[in-house]
Design a protein around this motif. Structure first.
Motif, PDB file in Angstrom:
ATOM      1  N   ALA A   1      45.826 -70.403  98.084  1.00  0.00           N
ATOM      2  CA  ALA A   1      47.189 -70.731  98.507  1.00  0.00           C
ATOM      3  C   ALA A   1      47.260 -72.070  99.237  1.00  0.00           C
ATOM      4  O   ALA A   1      48.348 -72.634  99.403  1.00  0.00           O
ATOM      5  CB  ALA A   1      47.734 -69.617  99.405  1.00  0.00           C
ATOM      6  N   ASP A   2      46.112 -72.602  99.697  1.00  0.00           N
ATOM      7  CA  ASP A   2      46.090 -73.899 100.372  1.00  0.00           C
ATOM      8  C   ASP A   2      45.980 -75.057  99.393  1.00  0.00           C
ATOM      9  O   ASP A   2      46.042 -76.223  99.800  1.00  0.00           O
ATOM     10  CB  ASP A   2      44.908 -73.968 101.347  1.00  0.00           C
ATOM     11  N   THR A   3      45.789 -74.752  98.122  1.00  0.00           N
ATOM     12  CA  THR A   3      45.650 -75.810  97.114  1.00  0.00           C
ATOM     13  C   THR A   3      46.953 -75.973  96.355  1.00  0.00           C
ATOM     14  O   THR A   3      47.792 -75.065  96.302  1.00  0.00           O
ATOM     15  CB  THR A   3      44.527 -75.482  96.120  1.00  0.00           C
ATOM     16  N   LEU A   4      47.135 -77.143  95.777  1.00  0.00           N
ATOM     17  CA  LEU A   4      48.323 -77.446  94.990  1.00  0.00           C
ATOM     18  C   LEU A   4      47.902 -77.613  93.529  1.00  0.00           C
ATOM     19  O   LEU A   4      47.196 -78.551  93.180  1.00  0.00           O
ATOM     20  CB  LEU A   4      48.992 -78.720  95.511  1.00  0.00           C
TER      21      LEU A   4
ATOM     22  N   PRO B   1      51.799 -73.560  94.347  1.00  0.00           N
ATOM     23  CA  PRO B   1      50.643 -73.146  95.151  1.00  0.00           C
ATOM     24  C   PRO B   1      49.542 -72.605  94.244  1.00  0.00           C
ATOM     25  O   PRO B   1      49.805 -71.898  93.267  1.00  0.00           O
ATOM     26  CB  PRO B   1      51.222 -72.045  96.050  1.00  0.00           C
ATOM     27  N   GLY B   2      48.288 -72.945  94.583  1.00  0.00           N
ATOM     28  CA  GLY B   2      47.170 -72.645  93.691  1.00  0.00           C
ATOM     29  C   GLY B   2      46.868 -71.180  93.490  1.00  0.00           C
ATOM     30  O   GLY B   2      46.111 -70.826  92.586  1.00  0.00           O
ATOM     31  N   ASP B   3      47.461 -70.304  94.321  1.00  0.00           N
ATOM     32  CA  ASP B   3      47.233 -68.872  94.120  1.00  0.00           C
ATOM     33  C   ASP B   3      48.228 -68.265  93.139  1.00  0.00           C
ATOM     34  O   ASP B   3      48.245 -67.052  92.947  1.00  0.00           O
ATOM     35  CB  ASP B   3      47.309 -68.128  95.454  1.00  0.00           C
TER      36      ASP B   3
ATOM     37  N   VAL C   1      56.562 -64.687  89.788  1.00  0.00           N
ATOM     38  CA  VAL C   1      57.083 -63.822  90.843  1.00  0.00           C
ATOM     39  C   VAL C   1      56.195 -62.586  90.890  1.00  0.00           C
ATOM     40  O   VAL C   1      55.887 -61.996  89.855  1.00  0.00           O
ATOM     41  CB  VAL C   1      58.544 -63.425  90.562  1.00  0.00           C
ATOM     42  N   ARG C   2      55.780 -62.200  92.105  1.00  0.00           N
ATOM     43  CA  ARG C   2      54.820 -61.104  92.222  1.00  0.00           C
ATOM     44  C   ARG C   2      55.363 -59.972  93.096  1.00  0.00           C
ATOM     45  O   ARG C   2      56.180 -60.212  94.001  1.00  0.00           O
ATOM     46  CB  ARG C   2      53.512 -61.615  92.833  1.00  0.00           C
ATOM     47  N   ALA C   3      54.869 -58.783  92.813  1.00  0.00           N
ATOM     48  CA  ALA C   3      55.159 -57.662  93.695  1.00  0.00           C
ATOM     49  C   ALA C   3      54.653 -58.016  95.089  1.00  0.00           C
ATOM     50  O   ALA C   3      53.571 -58.572  95.249  1.00  0.00           O
ATOM     51  CB  ALA C   3      54.477 -56.397  93.180  1.00  0.00           C
ATOM     52  N   GLY C   4      55.454 -57.698  96.099  1.00  0.00           N
ATOM     53  CA  GLY C   4      55.097 -58.028  97.475  1.00  0.00           C
ATOM     54  C   GLY C   4      55.726 -59.311  97.975  1.00  0.00           C
ATOM     55  O   GLY C   4      55.707 -59.585  99.180  1.00  0.00           O
ATOM     56  N   ASP C   5      56.289 -60.131  97.065  1.00  0.00           N
ATOM     57  CA  ASP C   5      57.010 -61.327  97.500  1.00  0.00           C
ATOM     58  C   ASP C   5      58.247 -60.905  98.295  1.00  0.00           C
ATOM     59  O   ASP C   5      58.837 -59.848  98.033  1.00  0.00           O
ATOM     60  CB  ASP C   5      57.461 -62.161  96.294  1.00  0.00           C
ATOM     61  N   PRO C   6      58.682 -61.739  99.254  1.00  0.00           N
ATOM     62  CA  PRO C   6      59.901 -61.399 100.000  1.00  0.00           C
ATOM     63  C   PRO C   6      61.117 -61.388  99.077  1.00  0.00           C
ATOM     64  O   PRO C   6      61.235 -62.213  98.170  1.00  0.00           O
ATOM     65  CB  PRO C   6      60.002 -62.511 101.052  1.00  0.00           C
TER      66      PRO C   6
END
Length: 577
Positions: free
Chosen positions: A279-282, A304-306, A397-402
């Protein structure tokens, strides 16, 4: 059944991937004529007509009027709207003997608009809602899943014409409520989600999705708030910009052979004095985008890289433009783009646009490509070291996203689109100059709504949701027959009694599928389970004891009833009593 045009199959068809396709073919409801094109056999056509009747009844009840437009259409109206080009390869194009361009209609906004323009001229004529149940054609690149993604299919499409936005909202609400009644009557499990308008144009848009594991549409919902949306329509909540006065200067590092996010993260955790995650990578994904009639334009998508880039979301964001990944020739033509080590500056240096995920806000710090082989930049700050050309919704879009509504988190599910309603606004009215004289005698531009419902697709959707390991389980509203009557006794008295019972049930107003074949009881029972009529009546061994058996296909429950009470008991079962 001894004379019914029907052959059931023991084995699944070789090209069938999903349960509905397997069962509808095995049960003799449909047969494949060509890829994505199917013939309707007697049982399948009865289901189709029953669904069509429900749709027609509810459309008529809301005040819509049925018409029928041609499926073979001229090029000119679609040239006027721009969709002759926008539809791309999905359009079936042909020429008549005089060389005129024609098409097989994928949808009919243009024709409805022209029709109303030719007939109506005053605000007193409106509002009006017109609909048709018509065959549509789209040249799907990979038709699959039987009736769920075909090249020829039947839709109900309706169009509302109003003089103002308040009228459009009323027409939209009428359709929304009618669709709910239709799907409730059909017994389908569905959810209404916010959607994108895509090539249809317009503003407000909602999809009706049948919940199904094999569905091609992914949607998300928030249990806490009731929010639901197709993933293409999800708007990512953007964080607040961050201060970066204390941020260290961006530094390029030799990172060796690190062309992937995983290898980059491994390097960072060994070389930097902090813990680094993906998540820190682009991540920068290179695509090319071409607007209708335009040239390809290189575009970098920063996420975000994740997260991966979701191509359905990307395509929805740029529609009606085309989008493709860069190929070898594209990279060769732009040496500034170093594959595996691309950064924001490299995209812009190559003359491309650089668009970022909404999470890449000013002040966020990233590890990303330095546009040189084997090098990455650490602490590249958005808004200080690079300025994106815009924001784009393209990341998965992932499960757990706000949840975008600010309440709770999202869960993901899959569904099949069965209906789509749009507030088109004035897109087509503008294209065709659809005006009426208003109350003040001045021209008023008409505003439109467009409302589609998949009639032939509903056959497959119901088969997908309502089946078990033995076969189809039709709801009463659409079943080909009310009752499947099986003779499972060779005794002459039982056979004669079964024929009498069939006649009595028919006289009582029920539609009867009568299995009078000289086949074994086992074959007949298997076919009854496969074909899926809601009530099965068996004239079997119990006849000698004065009883017949009534089976409920959905629950599997069976009851023996006296022969004298058979008709009244079947009528009660059909009525759900």
């Amino acid at each position: 059944m001894s004379s019914l045009f029907l052959r059931t199959l023991r084995d699944d068809p070789a090209d069938a991937e999903v349960p509905s396709h397997k069962l509808l073919v095995r049960a003799g409801y449909i047969r494949r004529a060509a890829p994505g094109i199917y013939s309707w056999l007697p049982l399948g056509l009865k289901v189709f007509r029953n669904i069509e009747s429900v749709v027609r009844e509810e459309m008529d009840a809301m005040g819509a009027q049925e018409i029928l437009l041609p499926a073979l259409l001229p090029r000119e109206p679609y040239e006027t709207s721009g969709r002759w080009t926008e539809y791309g390869d999905n359009l079936f194009r042909l020429k008549d003997r005089k060389g005129n361009d024609m098409m097989l209609g994928p949808t009919h906004e243009e024709l409805f608009t022209q029709l109303v323009k030719g007939e109506y001229s005053s605000y007193k004529d409106l509002p009006v809602i017109l609909y048709q149940i018509q065959t549509k054609y789209r040249d799907e690149e990979r038709p699959r899943a039987g009736l769920l993604r075909g090249r020829e299919f039947v839709m109900k499409d309706s169009y509302s014409f109003d003089v103002d936005d308040a009228g459009l909202q009323r027409s939209y609400d009428l359709h929304r409520e009618a669709y709910q009644r239709i799907f409730d009557r059909l017994g389908v499990k569905y959810v209404i989600v916010a959607a994108t308008s895509g090539a249809m144009g317009g503003s407000a848009s909602e999809e009706f999705l049948a919940e199904c594991e094999v569905g091609e549409d992914t949607f998300v919902r928030c249990v806490e708030s009731g929010y639901a949306a197709n993933v293409e329509a999800v708007v990512t909540p953007a964080p607040e910009p961050l201060p970066y006065d204390d941020a260290p200067a961006a530094v390029a590092h030799d990172t060796g052979e690190t062309p992937t996010i995983a290898t980059l993260v491994d390097w960072a955790n060994g070389a930097l004095d902090r813990e680094v995650t993906a998540a820190d990578t682009l991540k920068n994904v290179l695509v090319k985008i071409r607007k209708p009639g335009g040239d390809w334009e290189i575009t970098g998508i920063g996420v975000p890289g994740d997260r991966e880039v979701d191509f359905k979301r990307l395509e929805a964001s740029v529609e009606p433009a085309e989008v493709e990944l860069l190929n070898e020739d594209d990279f060769a033509a732009h040496p500034a783009l170093v594959r595996g080590y691309i950064g924001p500056q490299g995209v812009q240096a190559a003359g491309g646009r650089y668009l970022v995920d909404p999470r890449v806000v000013t002040g966020t710090r990233w590890i990303t490509g330095a546009d040189e082989q084997g090098k990455h930049v650490v602490d590249l700050v958005a808004g200080r070291d690079f300025t994106p050309d815009g924001v784009i919704e393209a990341a998965e879009v992932r499960a757990g996203d706000p949840s975008p509504d600010g309440t709770g988190v999202l869960e993901a599910a899959r569904g099949i689109e069965i209906g789509h309603i749009f507030q088109l606004g004035r897109k087509y009215a503008d294209a065709f100059g659809l005006d009426v004289l208003g109350e003040n005698g001045k021209p008023v531009r008409v505003t439109m709504g467009s409302y589609g419902l998949g009639v032939s697709r509903m056959v497959a959707v119901l088969a997908e949701q309502l089946h078990d390991d033995k076969g189809l389980v039709w709801p009463r509203e659409v079943a080909p027959f009310d009752v499947h009557l099986v003779i499972a006794n060779k005794d002459e008295a039982a056979v004669a009694g079964a024929h009498r019972l069939a006649g009595e049930l028919d006289a009582a107003g029920l539609e009867i599928l009568f299995d009078d074949r000289k086949a074994s009881p086992g074959v007949k029972f298997k076919d009854a389970e496969l074909l899926g009529m809601p009530t099965v009546v068996v004239v079997g061994r119990g006849w000698a004891d004065g009883t017949v058996e009534i089976r409920d296909r959905a629950t599997g429950e069976a009851a023996a009833v006296p022969i004298a009470d058979a008709v009244s008991s079947v009528l009660a079962a059909v009525a759900g009593e």
